[in-house]
Design an enzyme around this catalytic site. Structure first.
Site, PDB file in Angstrom:
ATOM      1  N   VAL A 243     -49.004 -72.295 -11.011  1.00 39.54           N
ATOM      2  CA  VAL A 243     -49.419 -70.935 -11.396  1.00 39.54           C
ATOM      3  C   VAL A 243     -49.528 -71.138 -13.094  1.00 39.54           C
ATOM      4  CG1 VAL A 243     -48.770 -68.488 -12.078  1.00 39.54           C
ATOM      5  CG2 VAL A 243     -48.736 -69.467  -9.443  1.00 39.54           C
ATOM      6  N   GLU A 244     -48.820 -71.741 -13.847  1.00 39.07           N
ATOM      7  CA  GLU A 244     -48.772 -71.390 -15.082  1.00 39.07           C
ATOM      8  C   GLU A 244     -49.785 -72.656 -15.634  1.00 39.07           C
ATOM      9  OE1 GLU A 244     -46.363 -71.446 -19.429  1.00 39.07           O
ATOM     10  OE2 GLU A 244     -45.003 -71.289 -17.454  1.00 39.07           O
ATOM     11  N   THR A 245     -49.894 -73.723 -14.901  1.00 44.18           N
ATOM     12  CA  THR A 245     -50.922 -74.593 -15.331  1.00 44.18           C
ATOM     13  C   THR A 245     -52.317 -74.402 -15.408  1.00 44.18           C
ATOM     14  OG1 THR A 245     -49.702 -76.627 -14.647  1.00 44.18           O
ATOM     15  CG2 THR A 245     -52.045 -77.144 -14.465  1.00 44.18           C
TER      16      THR A 245
END
Length: 138
Positions: free
Chosen positions: A60-62
């Site tokens: 998700v953060e990537t």
């Protein structure tokens, strides 16, 4: 640069990072979204033999962080994730998961992304939200 050239470049930049460790690859860029995929194998399992929530959060953060970087386009700014949340809806133990980051708010300073993590059949696995901050490079 074409979409395929951008994807090739960003995938090369993932070498020797967590993205390479998790085998995350960028697969698509649209008008207001970016998509990544990650294989679900024992390398990303939690002890119960299903996808680890931490691996999902990294996915998700990537995708959300890259989406902020890509859509802001101001090269004098750096992007930093400042808040992430993931709700895990369904478990998965094989195949691929796909994370699609779609913009909710694209401000000069703060950006908010909804990230839907689905399986190959578009079943919702997790729902993430990432807030990023654009700061001037030092």
């Amino acid at each position: 640069m074409s979409e395929s050239e951008i994807l090739e470049k960003v995938n090369k930049m993932s070498s020797n990072t967590l993205m390479e460790t998790l085998k995350i690859t960028f697969t698509e860029i649209g008008d207001n979204y970016v998509v990544c995929k990650m294989p679900v194998t024992s390398e990303v399992y939690q002890p119960a033999g299903i996808l680890h929530g931490g691996a999902t959060a990294a996915l998700v953060e990537t995708v959300g962080s890259f989406a902020s970087r890509y859509f802001i386009k101001n090269k004098d700014l750096s992007i930093r994730g400042i808040e992430i949340s993931t709700n895990h809806v369904k478990s998965i133990s094989e195949g691929f998961v796909y994370a699609k980051a779609t913009n909710i708010h694209l401000g000069r300073t703060m950006q908010i992304w909804e990230v839907r993590v689905t399986d190959e059949y578009e079943n919702l696995i997790s729902l993430g939200k990432l807030t990023t901050l654009a700061i001037k490079k030092k």
